[in-house]
Each structure stands twice: as C-alpha cells, then as structure tokens.
Design a protein around this motif. Structure first.
Motif, PDB file in Angstrom:
ATOM      1  N   ILE A  82       0.809  -1.194   0.054  1.00 51.55           N
ATOM      2  CA  ILE A  82       0.189  -0.001   0.030  1.00 51.55           C
ATOM      3  C   ILE A  82       0.931   1.206   0.028  1.00 51.55           C
ATOM      4  CG2 ILE A  82      -1.740   1.175   1.177  1.00 51.55           C
ATOM      5  CD1 ILE A  82      -2.571  -1.448   0.272  1.00 51.55           C
ATOM      6  N   SER A  83       0.800   2.107  -1.100  1.00 46.27           N
ATOM      7  CA  SER A  83       1.591   3.369  -1.187  1.00 46.27           C
ATOM      8  C   SER A  83       0.882   4.543  -0.785  1.00 46.27           C
ATOM      9  CB  SER A  83       2.304   3.294  -2.857  1.00 46.27           C
ATOM     10  OG  SER A  83       3.117   2.227  -2.670  1.00 46.27           O
ATOM     11  N   ILE A  84       1.294   5.063   0.291  1.00 41.68           N
ATOM     12  CA  ILE A  84       0.420   6.393   0.601  1.00 41.68           C
ATOM     13  C   ILE A  84       1.167   7.476  -0.029  1.00 41.68           C
ATOM     14  CG2 ILE A  84      -0.174   7.743   2.661  1.00 41.68           C
ATOM     15  CD1 ILE A  84       0.658   4.845   3.979  1.00 41.68           C
ATOM     16  N   VAL A 171      -3.614   7.048  -2.446  1.00 43.27           N
ATOM     17  CA  VAL A 171      -2.925   5.819  -2.151  1.00 43.27           C
ATOM     18  C   VAL A 171      -3.202   4.962  -3.366  1.00 43.27           C
ATOM     19  CG1 VAL A 171      -3.335   3.709  -0.766  1.00 43.27           C
ATOM     20  CG2 VAL A 171      -3.847   6.035   0.214  1.00 43.27           C
ATOM     21  N   HIS A 172      -1.819   4.491  -3.627  1.00 47.04           N
ATOM     22  CA  HIS A 172      -1.645   3.443  -4.649  1.00 47.04           C
ATOM     23  C   HIS A 172      -1.794   2.143  -4.221  1.00 47.04           C
ATOM     24  CE1 HIS A 172      -0.010   6.461  -7.757  1.00 47.04           C
ATOM     25  NE2 HIS A 172      -0.827   5.468  -8.395  1.00 47.04           N
ATOM     26  N   ILE A 173      -2.602   1.284  -4.916  1.00 46.43           N
ATOM     27  CA  ILE A 173      -2.488  -0.423  -4.490  1.00 46.43           C
ATOM     28  C   ILE A 173      -1.915  -1.101  -5.743  1.00 46.43           C
ATOM     29  CG2 ILE A 173      -4.394   0.226  -3.170  1.00 46.43           C
ATOM     30  CD1 ILE A 173      -6.149  -1.197  -5.146  1.00 46.43           C
ATOM     31  N   PRO A 174      -1.415  -2.360  -5.048  1.00 49.93           N
ATOM     32  CA  PRO A 174      -0.855  -3.331  -6.240  1.00 49.93           C
ATOM     33  C   PRO A 174      -2.110  -3.931  -6.897  1.00 49.93           C
ATOM     34  CG  PRO A 174       0.027  -3.798  -4.080  1.00 49.93           C
ATOM     35  CD  PRO A 174      -1.350  -2.796  -3.913  1.00 49.93           C
ATOM     36  N   TYR A 175      -1.503  -4.809  -8.059  1.00 49.48           N
ATOM     37  CA  TYR A 175      -2.335  -5.321  -8.892  1.00 49.48           C
ATOM     38  C   TYR A 175      -3.280  -6.590  -7.705  1.00 49.48           C
ATOM     39  CZ  TYR A 175      -0.156  -4.815 -13.341  1.00 49.48           C
ATOM     40  OH  TYR A 175       0.515  -4.190 -14.686  1.00 49.48           O
TER      41      TYR A 175
END
Length: 220
Positions: A82-84, A171-175
């Motif tokens: 999880i990329s904040i 927020v970015h999330i993975p596949y």
C-alpha cells in the motif's frame, strides 16, 4: 450543495485502463459503499481514467457529499504494498493514452497552480496503523505523472481553494492476483487485504489531527 445527514468520507477508485479488464482500486472501493466507520458514512465514486474529466467528476462528488475526508485510490502495477502518496506535482506526462485517447506530454495539471501540493493526511500515522494491522505499506514520494498524480493534484488544488476543512490524499495499491498472473513476476495483493487496508486508512485519517515525526524518506 447537498449536506450529508452524518459526517462522511468520500473514497474514489478508477475505471480499468491500459488494457486491463478490471481496476483493483474500484473493485475494492465499491465494497465500502454504505458502510459506517467510527460514525462516518462511506460514499464511493468511480472516476474515469481520463485527464481533466476525472477532476470534474471528483469535484461533483465533493460538492454532492461535502465529505470530511477524501481518499483517492489507484492501481500501481509493480508496487508490492500500500503506497501512501506524499506529494503530487503539477505536470502531466503520459506514457500511454488515457481512456479518452488523450496523451498530454509536459503540460500542467493547473496552468496557474503551484509546482506541487502535499497531502494533508496524517500519512505516517496511516502507515503505522497499517503496519500494526500486518498490512505492508510505505510512504511514496512520487505519484507518477499519469492520471493518478493528476487527480491527486486536482484534489489538493480544490481543497486549497474551496474546501480547506477537508483532509485529502491519494493511495496506490498493487495488482490483484488475477491481474498479476498476466504480468510475469509482478507482486499482488488480495482484494480482501486491500479492503481491510482502506478501512484502516479511513480510521487513521479521521481519528488523527496531527502526524508522527518519524522518518519515511527514501534514498532512491
């Protein structure tokens, strides 16, 4: 403007793009529609993966719900956690065309806007809360230059000009695993874990007025 009956949080996800049949951001976000977290109603909205139009749709949702917190979620294939996102920059530089066929290169998100906006979310408390929930998470210092950065910049510009009481960020999330099988070696995260992460993020965002003073810098 329509006021909510109770305080609320607006969470957005994106439509699929780049040849994908689904977008894990919307797959997870839509599962939260109608929930109540710590007294805050959750409203959700799917954004088109399109420059400019996405910002207009987001502005409409903000005006409709008058949220206290806005969380925009997007897919970052290749990221493992999880990329904040800490910052959005005032540039569009699209490696691929968006879903409307637009591919801006070196154009500003807002012609008269500042070079960058920082999120006003307590991002390090959010990271800590995710770690305490055994969910991999990190602070990201680049949201890219595609529609995700575009919408984060547009959100923070809107907050700065018209809604300074709102806390907002990206927020970015993975596949999802079902996507990662088509991208050799790509990391993934289950939808259940992403949904759990979003609930943790909402709770941390609405319950913390100040952030932690801990390092989350990178050397690369």
């Amino acid at each position: 403007m329509t006021n909510s009956v109770k305080p609320c949080v607006l969470i957005t996800g994106f439509a699929p793009f780049g040849g994908e049949k689904i977008n894990p951001s919307w797959q997870a976000v839509q599962a939260l529609e109608g929930l109540n977290i710590d007294g805050f109603a959750i409203h959700t909205k799917e954004l088109p993966c399109e420059f400019d139009t996405s910002i207009s749709v987001l502005q409409g949702a903000i005006n409709k719900y008058s949220p206290h917190v806005v969380l925009c979620i997007g897919q970052a294939g290749g990221r493992a956690d999880i990329s904040i996102e800490r910052v959005a920059i005032n540039v569009n530089d699209a490696r691929i065309a968006d879903n409307a066929g637009a591919q801006p290169i070196d154009t500003p998100v807002v012609a008269t806007g500042p070079a960058a906006y920082f999120t006003n979310l307590p991002i390090k408390r959010i990271q800590q809360a995710l770690h305490q929930s055994d969910i991999p998470a990190s602070i990201s210092n680049t949201a890219g230059t595609y529609v995700c950065n575009h919408i984060m910049y547009g959100l923070m510009h809107e907050i700065t000009l018209h809604h300074q009481n709102i806390k907002g960020g990206f927020v970015h999330i993975p596949y999802l695993p079902s996507q990662a099988v088509h991208h050799n070696g790509a990391p993934s995260m289950s939808q259940e874990t992403v949904i759990s992460a979003l609930k943790v993020i909402v709770t941390a965002a609405i319950s913390n007025k100040t952030d932690l003073k801990v390092t989350a810098g990178t050397t690369h």
